[in-house]
Scaffold this motif. Structure first.
Motif, PDB file in Angstrom:
ATOM      1  N   GLU A   1       0.946  -1.126   0.075  1.00  0.00           N
ATOM      2  CA  GLU A   1       0.000   0.184  -0.097  1.00  0.00           C
ATOM      3  C   GLU A   1       0.989   1.377  -0.266  1.00  0.00           C
TER       4      GLU A   1
ATOM      5  N   HIS B   1      -4.098   3.912   7.436  1.00  0.00           N
ATOM      6  CA  HIS B   1      -5.047   3.080   7.127  1.00  0.00           C
ATOM      7  C   HIS B   1      -5.337   2.101   8.109  1.00  0.00           C
TER       8      HIS B   1
ATOM      9  N   HIS C   1      -8.432  -1.500   9.423  1.00  0.00           N
ATOM     10  CA  HIS C   1      -9.661  -2.152   9.060  1.00  0.00           C
ATOM     11  C   HIS C   1     -10.503  -2.271  10.245  1.00  0.00           C
TER      12      HIS C   1
ATOM     13  N   HIS D   1     -13.149  -2.620   2.073  1.00  0.00           N
ATOM     14  CA  HIS D   1     -11.667  -2.610   2.348  1.00  0.00           C
ATOM     15  C   HIS D   1     -11.724  -2.014   3.794  1.00  0.00           C
TER      16      HIS D   1
HETATM   17 ZN   LIG Z   1      -6.255  -2.557   4.155  1.00  0.00          ZN
END
Ligand SMILES: [Zn+2]
Length: 254
Positions: free
Chosen positions: A99, A117, A119, A191
């Protein structure tokens, strides 16, 4: 700020985002980055765990080769790996996260200095439901507007990696064109969220408020449905001078 201090703060941010009790990221989930202001940035290395990361879990990478690769994104997995190997400032450091491309866009085009980032269970409960991103297009309480922004940017589901980064760049550019400012939150369907911040505290605060917003939304849907604020009320909160002051003050909290 010295690089060592930025790395120290990045480790602290990672530990906060990776705290088990927060349910934002487990195992190798999630990643963070910080701009070094010289065309390079720190990003989490592939496979590192946010909750337990140390300095060896990060790689310092150059923006230039990442952006060059994004101009020709139709690459095989092997070619992507070669780019990730080549963009490292210190060739002995670990392979940066896949990423890294997404982080480069948020730092290089989105005006962010720090990016996170994760989840979060709360956010994915909604993003992976039939409702998708729709519940996040309106607001239900003022603090989410102040901390997460009046509007979020949205990216459809795309395979993680360079193609996802290209899709995110398209969404970010459209948002910048329409609104004249960068989003604080980008929601990637099925996501998770990407948070764009000016300080590491800003990233953590925004992620925590987004988590709370999502948990309340789910509660609202179980009790019928949310009672959304009128758009004009949300717009007013976004533009109130005292809220601008509050936003700046929250971002500086240590
Ligand atoms: Zn991710």
């Amino acid at each position: 700020m010295k690089h060592a201090e930025i790395l120290k703060r990045l480790i602290r941010l990672s530990h906060e985002l990776g705290r088990e009790d927060r349910h934002l990221a487990i195992l190798g989930e999630g990643n963070v980055s910080a701009d070094l202001g010289d065309g390079t940035f720190y990003v989490k290395a592939s496979g590192s765990q946010l909750g337990a990361i140390d300095a060896g879990g990060f790689s310092r990478v150059s923006l230039k080769p990442i952006f060059a690769a994004l101009d020709q994104p139709d690459k095989t997995d092997c070619e992507v790996r070669k780019i990730l190997e080549a963009c490292r400032v210190d060739k002995k450091s670990k392979l940066p996260s896949v990423e890294t491309f997404l982080h480069a866009i948020c730092l290089g085009e989105g005006g962010a200095k720090w990016v996170g980032h994760a989840h979060p269970v709360s956010v994915l409960k909604i993003l992976c439901s039939k409702l998708g991103v729709e519940p996040f297009r309106r607001h239900i309480f003022p603090d989410a507007i102040v901390v997460c922004g009046r509007r979020v940017a949205v990216v459809p589901y795309v395979d993680p990696g360079i193609r996802l980064a290209v899709a995110l760049r398209k969404s970010l550019r459209q948002f910048l064109k329409d609104k004249g400012v960068a989003p604080k939150v980008i929601l990637m369907a099925n996501h998770g969220p990407v948070v764009l911040g000016q300080t590491e505290r800003d990233v953590l605060n925004t992620m925590l408020m987004l988590d709370k917003w999502a948990a309340i939304l789910t509660g609202n849907y179980t009790l019928g449905r949310p009672r959304f604020l009128e758009d004009k009320i949300s717009d007013r909160i976004e533009n109130r001078p005292d809220e601008h002051y509050r936003r700046r003050a929250i971002g500086k909290l240590k």
